[in-house]
Design an enzyme around this catalytic site. Structure first.
Site, PDB file in Angstrom:
ATOM      1  N   GLY A 198       0.809  -1.212   0.000  1.00 29.92           N
ATOM      2  CA  GLY A 198       0.000   0.000   0.000  1.00 29.92           C
ATOM      3  C   GLY A 198       0.844   1.265   0.000  1.00 29.92           C
ATOM      4  O   GLY A 198       1.838   1.383  -0.719  1.00 29.92           O
ATOM      5  N   CYS A 199       0.457   2.218   0.853  1.00 31.45           N
ATOM      6  CA  CYS A 199       1.128   3.521   0.892  1.00 31.45           C
ATOM      7  C   CYS A 199       2.587   3.413   1.313  1.00 31.45           C
ATOM      8  O   CYS A 199       3.375   4.324   1.055  1.00 31.45           O
ATOM      9  CB  CYS A 199       0.379   4.449   1.837  1.00 31.45           C
ATOM     10  SG  CYS A 199      -1.288   4.888   1.265  1.00 31.45           S
ATOM     11  N   GLY A 200       2.966   2.336   1.971  1.00 29.90           N
ATOM     12  CA  GLY A 200       4.355   2.156   2.370  1.00 29.90           C
ATOM     13  C   GLY A 200       5.233   1.601   1.277  1.00 29.90           C
ATOM     14  O   GLY A 200       6.458   1.516   1.439  1.00 29.90           O
TER      15      GLY A 200
END
Length: 349
Positions: A140-142
């Site tokens: 995801g966002c990481g």
């Protein structure tokens, strides 16, 4: 032996440009008849500080339900096109030829394909059929920072060759037309589509030097952020508590990372963070006790593109490299993602 350096970054976005007010009007028309509290939620569109986003399909496409298979077919085509565009741009900037690339990492969480899209991308770019492949899904966002960490580690083993990191997210294709939850309204106000490609190599002297990384997984925190797999596809899940989690934990996380790297935290001048939302950026600033202008490029990318999940932080890094002269200062790339997790990379520029 030295350390891997970032040679160049390429970026790409889809053809459909939408202003935030257009998307707000669209969301109002979709959700109005099913949500009694919609009027209380609609200010999230203005409060997001987003002006423009890029979507993979025209707005009308999102007004009718689509199966997971239908949305994923769009993902496979558009994601591959954007990945190629971003990669070619990075290769041109760095004057890197196809024969110079020894490894491709492919980061994405908004669609699926087997073989993964890096297999097709290698052929489109004319890379060697012996090019190494590492697809990474679900961060995801990481994923942008984690992907950069893994790419820099692999660059050590490809002396004389460049490592290509590609991140692509088509967040809009996960839109759930019949989900009338607050999380879906917030997601509709926030997410956009895009791709970024980063080239790294040993022995160069042209870009930021990647010196180390630091990953953190929070125990029993799976419900904070992620996907729920439903019949119609990937349904977003994220907690409203993320800014408070940042404030509570980030100072110690950064301190622990700096201790591992043996870098005094006061020596960190640059903060390249994932612009997950304006409240998250405010939490970064307050918890790290830094000036707002140190997050200027993160705010600009959020304003101009919305949250593109793993891709956004690489857009921030690209803008930072274009506008910041090389002074030999330390910097941190930072992103939070499903797990719940934090990813950090230390660099010098």
């Amino acid at each position: 032996m030295g350390a891997p350096q970032i040679l160049a970054i390429g970026t790409a976005v889809p053809n459909y440009t939408l202003q935030q007010q257009e998307i707000k009007q669209f969301a109002t028309s979709i959700f109005r008849s099913h949500m009694d509290n919609l009027e209380r939620l609609l200010p999230v569109f203005e409060n997001s500080c987003i002006k423009t986003r890029y979507l993979s399909q025209p707005l009308e496409w999102y007004s009718t339900p689509h199966t997971f298979a239908e949305a994923n077919q769009v993902y496979e085509k558009v994601a591959l096109d954007l990945s190629e565009e971003a990669a070619l741009q990075a290769m041109t900037k760095a004057n890197i030829q196809p024969m110079d690339i020894g490894m491709v990492l492919f980061v994405s969480s908004t669609g699926i394909a087997t073989p993964t899209l890096d297999a097709k991308l290698i052929q489109r770019l004319g890379l060697s059929p012996h090019t190494g492949r590492l697809p990474i899904w679900g961060l995801g966002c990481g994923g942008g920072v984690a992907g950069l960490a893994r790419a820099s580690e692999l660059a050590y083993h490809f002396t004389g060759k460049a490592v290509l990191l590609v991140a692509v997210e088509l967040c809009s294709l996960t839109f759930q037309r019949n989900d009338y939850s607050k999380a879906n309204v917030v997601g509709t106000s926030l997410f956009g589509d895009g791709a970024a490609a980063v080239l790294l190599s040993m022995g160069e002297d042209s870009g930021p030097v990647v010196l180390g990384n630091y990953s953190t997984l929070f125990s029993n925190s799976e419900d904070i952020m992620g996907w729920e797999l439903v019949d119609s596809g990937l349904k977003v899940r994220f907690s409203r508590d993320i800014p408070s989690i940042v404030r509570r934990h980030l100072p110690e996380l950064v301190k622990s990372a700096c201790d591992k790297w043996e870098v005094d935290q006061s020596a960190i001048h640059h903060y390249i963070v994932h612009p997950g939302g304006v409240k998250v950026l405010d939490a970064y600033q307050e918890s790290l006790q830094i000036k707002k202008d140190q997050l200027l490029y993160a705010h600009e990318i959020l304003r101009d593109y919305g949250n593109m999940s793993s891709v956004s932080v690489l857009f921030v890094l690209d803008r930072f490299m274009a506008k910041t002269p090389r002074m030999g200062y330390y910097g941190i790339l930072l992103a939070l993602g499903p797990g719940f997790s934090a990813e950090q990379v230390v660099f010098k520029w």
